[in-house]
Enzyme design. Sequence first.
Site, PDB file in Angstrom:
ATOM      1  N   ALA A  40       1.048  -1.234  -0.215  1.00  0.00           N
ATOM      2  CA  ALA A  40       0.167   0.046   0.577  1.00  0.00           C
ATOM      3  C   ALA A  40       0.850   1.182  -0.226  1.00  0.00           C
ATOM      4  O   ALA A  40       2.251   1.362   0.795  1.00  0.00           O
ATOM      5  CB  ALA A  40      -0.495  -0.258   1.284  1.00  0.00           C
ATOM      6  N   HIS A  41       0.595   2.398  -0.744  1.00  0.00           N
ATOM      7  CA  HIS A  41       1.332   3.644  -0.732  1.00  0.00           C
ATOM      8  C   HIS A  41       0.417   4.869  -0.833  1.00  0.00           C
ATOM      9  O   HIS A  41       1.106   5.522  -1.089  1.00  0.00           O
ATOM     10  CB  HIS A  41       2.520   3.438  -1.807  1.00  0.00           C
ATOM     11  CG  HIS A  41       2.491   3.000  -2.996  1.00  0.00           C
ATOM     12  ND1 HIS A  41       2.179   2.260  -3.861  1.00  0.00           N
ATOM     13  CD2 HIS A  41       2.844   3.854  -4.157  1.00  0.00           C
ATOM     14  CE1 HIS A  41       2.212   1.718  -4.580  1.00  0.00           C
ATOM     15  NE2 HIS A  41       2.882   3.146  -5.522  1.00  0.00           N
ATOM     16  N   ARG A  42      -0.259   4.496  -2.175  1.00  0.00           N
ATOM     17  CA  ARG A  42      -1.071   5.770  -3.018  1.00  0.00           C
ATOM     18  C   ARG A  42      -0.992   6.676  -1.345  1.00  0.00           C
ATOM     19  O   ARG A  42      -1.599   6.204  -0.196  1.00  0.00           O
ATOM     20  CB  ARG A  42      -2.607   5.338  -3.556  1.00  0.00           C
ATOM     21  CG  ARG A  42      -2.522   3.747  -4.476  1.00  0.00           C
ATOM     22  CD  ARG A  42      -3.027   4.555  -5.662  1.00  0.00           C
ATOM     23  NE  ARG A  42      -1.526   5.025  -5.841  1.00  0.00           N
ATOM     24  CZ  ARG A  42      -0.304   4.363  -7.288  1.00  0.00           C
ATOM     25  NH1 ARG A  42      -0.790   3.459  -7.665  1.00  0.00           N
ATOM     26  NH2 ARG A  42       0.336   5.226  -7.685  1.00  0.00           N
ATOM     27  N   ASP A  75      -2.714  -1.998  -4.071  1.00  0.00           N
ATOM     28  CA  ASP A  75      -3.079   0.130  -4.477  1.00  0.00           C
ATOM     29  C   ASP A  75      -1.940   0.181  -5.146  1.00  0.00           C
ATOM     30  O   ASP A  75      -2.496   0.998  -6.094  1.00  0.00           O
ATOM     31  CB  ASP A  75      -3.498   0.723  -2.729  1.00  0.00           C
ATOM     32  CG  ASP A  75      -2.205   1.528  -2.612  1.00  0.00           C
ATOM     33  OD1 ASP A  75      -0.638   1.112  -3.326  1.00  0.00           O
ATOM     34  OD2 ASP A  75      -2.639   1.937  -1.528  1.00  0.00           O
TER      35      ASP A  75
END
Length: 360
Positions: free
Chosen positions: A202-204, A279
């Site tokens: 996850a990094h959005r 994501d």
Amino acid sequence: MNILTVVGARPQFIKMAPVSQELRKAHQEVVVHTGQHYDYEMNGIFFDELNIPRPDYNLGVGSGSHGWQTAEMLKGIEKVIIEEKPELVLVYGDTNSTLAGALAAVKLHIPVAHVEAGLRSFDRRMPEEINRVLTDHASTVLFAPTDTAVNNLKDEGIAHGVFNVGDVMVDALLNNIQIAEKKSHILEKLMLERKDYVLVTAHRAENTDSRENLEGIVNALLNADKKFVFPAHLRTVHALKNYGLYDTLKNAENVLLIEPVGYLDMLVLEKNAEYILTDSGGMQKEAYVLKVPCITMRTTTEWVETLQDGWNVLVGADTKKILNALNTFRPITETHKNRFGDGHASEKIRNVLETHKFTV
Ligand code: UD1
Ligand code: UDP
């Protein structure tokens, strides 16, 4: 042909690897690294593993706000273009490095070729969506990975210079999966059994810049009856620490929170996961190609084919929806098609560049 390639962030190193290899058989390439990603595990490891040519220029821009970062890149890239006088500037994907490369080039009347053109989430609050739209409209050559992307461009009045060549990430995956299976010992290192864990990334911005969303994701991991492997982007580590969520996650018995991994380890982790919970844009496609069901922690996706074929599901950052998908989501095996090309996108790109004359 003299080509100048602009890259700066993790997925761009992976995308450029097969294309660069192909172009260098007959052309000169100068590589400009903006320095958007700089830590070894986000940057150097990919150059080492994938034998990507070392950048001729590293602008060392680093992290900052969108406007500052893009402006610094723009200034640096412009200087290099003036010095190198390329016939074409090649950019990849949808990062700030992509936009800066495209804008610097087109203002100097150098044609821009955009690899991964035409992708749309139709969510203008995503920085990547703005980068994609503006880059496509500044580009002369648009290498679309799918028919959907071609149609998106048509809807915006872009029909000339568009070529559906397939996805260069499939080239990268097919070139490296067997090497990865030979070289990577990540499963043994993390003591993982095949299909007995869920791979998470996850990094959005929508997830890391929102405490509510990141907490939604963390709560899902803590409450699921599954084992998770989570190679966390540094942005996510910072956000977890800021929100006071890091220690809980790090100490959770069912979560292996680890540093970002190299591409070869990642391919092995992906291929052997029960689910990929992510994501990431690239990982939705890799999940599809490797036939691993994907649960996407977003409310939109550019990779609609993965949804249409029943191999991906959108759950946002909603704890209940994530848990429900982890318990019930099953892919529709008979609808899996070869939606992202045949692994020869790089050759097609070279062929287009050699058989057409492009000017701004
Ligand atoms: C960028 C792209 C995103 C892409 C992602 C790939 C934009 C707007 N976003 O997001 O589309 O999916 O790269 O991974 O271009 N950081 C480090 N070390 C690094 C790099 C980043 O610590 O080597 C941390 C810094 O705190 C930085 C933060 O990560 O502020 C965000 O980095 P940035 O490059 O701005 O955006 P990404 O989230 O990586
Ligand atoms: N990736 C990797 N190590 C990691 C996380 C991702 O090698 O720890 C690879 C992944 O397999 C894919 C690419 O990086 O090829 C995707 O990059 P990312 O998720 O950072 O960006 P996005 O695709 O969302 O723009």
